[in-house]
Design a protein around this motif. Structure first.
Motif, PDB file in Angstrom:
ATOM      1  N   PHE A 231       0.782  -1.238   0.000  1.00 55.04           N
ATOM      2  CA  PHE A 231       0.000   0.000   0.000  1.00 55.04           C
ATOM      3  C   PHE A 231       0.822   1.301   0.000  1.00 55.04           C
ATOM      4  CE2 PHE A 231      -2.791  -3.196   2.024  1.00 55.04           C
ATOM      5  CZ  PHE A 231      -3.802  -3.183   1.080  1.00 55.04           C
ATOM      6  N   SER A 232       2.156   1.193   0.045  1.00 57.44           N
ATOM      7  CA  SER A 232       2.941   2.428   0.149  1.00 57.44           C
ATOM      8  C   SER A 232       3.145   3.110  -1.196  1.00 57.44           C
ATOM      9  CB  SER A 232       4.306   2.112   0.769  1.00 57.44           C
ATOM     10  OG  SER A 232       5.047   1.310  -0.121  1.00 57.44           O
ATOM     11  N   GLY A 233       2.969   2.363  -2.291  1.00 57.08           N
ATOM     12  CA  GLY A 233       3.267   2.936  -3.608  1.00 57.08           C
ATOM     13  C   GLY A 233       4.727   2.732  -3.971  1.00 57.08           C
TER      14      GLY A 233
ATOM     15  N   LEU B  28       0.236   5.340  -6.980  1.00 53.01           N
ATOM     16  CA  LEU B  28      -1.132   4.888  -6.694  1.00 53.01           C
ATOM     17  C   LEU B  28      -2.063   5.023  -7.902  1.00 53.01           C
ATOM     18  CD1 LEU B  28      -1.817   6.185  -3.069  1.00 53.01           C
ATOM     19  CD2 LEU B  28      -0.770   4.067  -3.824  1.00 53.01           C
TER      20      LEU B  28
ATOM     21  N   ARG C 288      -6.494   0.892  -4.583  1.00 51.47           N
ATOM     22  CA  ARG C 288      -6.264   2.319  -4.322  1.00 51.47           C
ATOM     23  C   ARG C 288      -7.187   2.799  -3.204  1.00 51.47           C
ATOM     24  NH1 ARG C 288      -7.615   5.985  -9.108  1.00 51.47           N
ATOM     25  NH2 ARG C 288      -6.818   4.171 -10.203  1.00 51.47           N
TER      26      ARG C 288
ATOM     27  N   SER D 220      -5.842   1.711   0.087  1.00 53.29           N
ATOM     28  CA  SER D 220      -4.618   2.448   0.450  1.00 53.29           C
ATOM     29  C   SER D 220      -4.938   3.856   0.982  1.00 53.29           C
ATOM     30  CB  SER D 220      -3.660   2.527  -0.734  1.00 53.29           C
ATOM     31  OG  SER D 220      -4.119   3.458  -1.672  1.00 53.29           O
ATOM     32  N   GLN D 221      -6.061   4.426   0.535  1.00 54.42           N
ATOM     33  CA  GLN D 221      -6.436   5.768   1.008  1.00 54.42           C
ATOM     34  C   GLN D 221      -6.731   5.791   2.508  1.00 54.42           C
ATOM     35  OE1 GLN D 221      -6.358   8.410  -0.941  1.00 54.42           O
ATOM     36  NE2 GLN D 221      -6.101   7.364  -2.892  1.00 54.42           N
TER      37      GLN D 221
ATOM     38  N   ARG E 188       0.651   4.848   2.503  1.00 54.62           N
ATOM     39  CA  ARG E 188       0.920   5.652   1.306  1.00 54.62           C
ATOM     40  C   ARG E 188       1.687   6.922   1.674  1.00 54.62           C
ATOM     41  NH1 ARG E 188      -3.478   9.762   0.606  1.00 54.62           N
ATOM     42  NH2 ARG E 188      -4.729   9.465   2.465  1.00 54.62           N
TER      43      ARG E 188
ATOM     44  N   HIS F  37       4.553   7.173  -1.164  1.00 55.52           N
ATOM     45  CA  HIS F  37       3.890   7.864  -2.269  1.00 55.52           C
ATOM     46  C   HIS F  37       3.808   9.374  -2.036  1.00 55.52           C
ATOM     47  CE1 HIS F  37       0.526   9.152  -4.891  1.00 55.52           C
ATOM     48  NE2 HIS F  37       1.119   8.324  -5.727  1.00 55.52           N
ATOM     49  N   THR F  38       3.417   9.771  -0.828  1.00 58.70           N
ATOM     50  CA  THR F  38       3.271  11.210  -0.560  1.00 58.70           C
ATOM     51  C   THR F  38       4.607  11.954  -0.657  1.00 58.70           C
ATOM     52  OG1 THR F  38       1.338  10.772   0.793  1.00 58.70           O
ATOM     53  CG2 THR F  38       2.389  12.910   1.104  1.00 58.70           C
TER      54      THR F  38
END
Lengths: 273, 261
Positions: A196-198, A203, A211, A214-215, A220, A224-225
């Motif tokens: 789920f981290s990307g 994502l 997706r 994961s939100q 994430r 990802h962020t």
């Protein structure tokens, strides 16, 4: 002593812990080389899979290659830098009962562990710099922050993502109070982080169901962020919202970890004599 | 069965029984191993959302590769997992005791620490293989070949781990990162090797022959080649890698120095 002196003394202790942990990490040099090679292989696999897909069909992809590959490389570098041994270190202390002496020390247990985790992070960051250099060679400006604002926003995002991952690990390691082996704890957190981290894909390439899940999870915000902030994919109001979410997750998870530890210690028994 | 063989079996059974005493660990281990496999499958899901096939292999065929890899990993972990602890044994001088036993040190060492999370990998592997076979309707003889490739894959993976672990005899330190390279190469073999650059393809077929127990047979079974030799490459690779593993272990033992006091 005044409160200021107390605080300075605490910070001095944390700094000493940090320096000791960095020195210990550099002690085994062949292991360093092997760990970089091993990480290189593990991050190369998804990249090679994506390379094949983009070579076979450049058109019609949701993200262009010049955006995807710098993302993957920076995500890999970040994940390597975040490889902290929290589960191993704390888990062992819980299982062997050494946490009893840790708790007697005049320093907050969670913060002491965070200082040691930061040393892991700094050490890994140094190791990952050559890989980042190669990334720059291949992708040049695409692998650099979009602009000064993106770089500026990336710094707090990076720190917060590290704290989130530490806090998640700190929560997972509480399972050591009931398990003998540490594998399950590390692997469970790792599996969720991988999914789920990307780390293996942004994502936007995820199937909608994955997706959506994961939100609702903090993972994430660990990869990802910060990478999206670095590459300038998130800007303006969205950027502030993302940083706010990271901060909320970091504080919330740290507090949850403290609460869980306090609860677990209430019924924890250590053989002594 | 001779008394000699009984010693190995008894040691393995005793170790397994000891491990099974930790019931919470068993459950956590199995669940997390399944989770880790699910994490890899989720990446495959993401990939297949963006492309219908990889180098001509569709999702169902790739699931076969995933299944074989997970099953071989699981079998190696349940039977031979102690190899991961060799570096620590060398540093602590704990091999001394083993070397005084009237047994073949390598096999006795490997067999005496089964790992419970292995059952999660075995379970996921079995589900993936059976699902893939169910969808693809291969000829009946494939069901006979599967156990052979599975055993070969388990032995090849273990042999490669033994070779990399034996490096610890020379470069003493309590680290197992060199074995993680072998592990990551096994994970790389879950995708059709045709997608990789030639050097990696050669590495996974010749030097670290993980591609021989699922990719080469898969190419024949799924009609991607008519060259039948791919079906028999795994047993040959098994014999060669086991031979090299024995040699590496014995060469390593000659360098072994106890940590004695």
């Amino acid at each position: 002593m005044t409160r200021r002196q107390d605080l300075l003394a605490d910070l001095g202790t944390l700094r000493a812990l940090f320096v000791c942990a960095v020195r210990a990490s550099f002690a085994y040099k062949p292991a360093l080389l092997m760990s970089v090679l091993s990480a290189g292989f593990s991050y190369a696999i998804p990249m090679l899979v994506w390379r094949h897909i983009y070579q076979a069909n450049q058109q019609g992809q949701a993200i262009p290659a010049r955006a995807l590959f710098p993302y993957l490389l920076i995500a890999g570098c970040l994940n390597f830098a975040f490889a902290m041994n929290v589960e191993g270190r704390i888990g062992q202390r819980i299982r062997m009962g050494l946490i009893a002496t840790d708790l007697l020390r005049p320093i907050d247990f969670q913060m002491a562990q965070l200082a040691q985790a930061l040393s892991d992070g700094l050490f890994n960051l140094i190791l990952v710099l050559p890989i980042f250099g190669v990334t720059l060679l291949f992708w040049r400006s695409s692998a650099l922050p979009r602009d000064a604002a993106a770089l500026l926003a990336f710094c707090p995002s990076l720190v917060l993502s590290f704290v989130i991952l530490f806090a998640v690990s700190f929560i997972f390691v509480q399972a050591s109070f009931v398990t003998y082996s540490g594998y399950g704890i590390t692997a469970a957190r790792n599996a969720l982080q991988l999914t789920f981290s990307g780390l293996s894909a942004p994502l936007v390439l995820f199937p909608p169901a994955l997706r959506a899940v994961s939100q609702w999870l903090p993972f994430r915000h660990t990869i990802h962020t910060p990478v999206s902030v670095y590459l300038g994919w998130i800007r303006g109001v969205e950027l502030w919202a993302a940083l706010g979410e990271q901060l909320a997750w970091a504080v919330g998870l740290l507090l949850l970890g403290r609460f869980m530890l306090a609860r677990a210690l209430r019924r924890f028994e250590i053989q002594g004599g | 069965m001779s008394t000699f063989e009984n010693v190995y079996l008894a040691a393995f059974k005793a170790s397994l029984q000891a491990k099974l005493e930790y019931k919470v660990d068993l459950v956590v281990g199995v669940v997390t191993a399944v989770l880790l496999q699910a994490a890899s499958i989720s990446f495959l899901w993401i990939v297949l959302r963006n492309t219908p096939a990889l180098a001509g292999w569709n999702g169902r065929e790739i699931v076969f590769l995933f299944g074989m890899t997970a099953a071989c990993l699981g079998a190696s972990e349940v039977l031979f997992n102690q190899v991961w602890l060799l570096p620590q044994y060398i540093v602590a001088g704990d091999l001394d005791r083993l070397l005084t036993y009237p047994v073949r040190s390598l096999w006795f060492f490997l067999l005496t620490r089964p790992e419970l999370h292995a059952f999660g990998n075995l379970l996921t592997g079995a589900v993936c293989i059976v699902s893939s076979m169910w969808w693809l309707h291969p000829p009946w003889f494939v069901w006979l070949g599967l156990p052979v490739w599975w055993v070969c894959g388990t032995l090849i993976y273990t042999a490669v781990l033994v070779v990399s672990a034996s490096l610890s005899f020379r470069y003493v330190g309590p680290f197992a990162q060199q074995m993680m390279i072998a592990h990551n190469l096994l994970q790389a073999s879950r995708y059709p090797l045709a997608i990789y650059p030639n050097w990696l393809k050669a590495l996974l077929l010749l030097l670290v022959p993980f591609g021989t127990f699922h990719y080469l047979p898969g190419r024949v079974l799924f009609g991607k080649t008519a060259a039948l030799w791919g079906l028999g490459a795994a047993p040959l690779a098994t014999v060669i890698t086991l031979f090299i593993a024995h040699w590496a272990w014995n060469a390593g033992l000659r360098h072994y120095e106890s940590s004695g006091s």
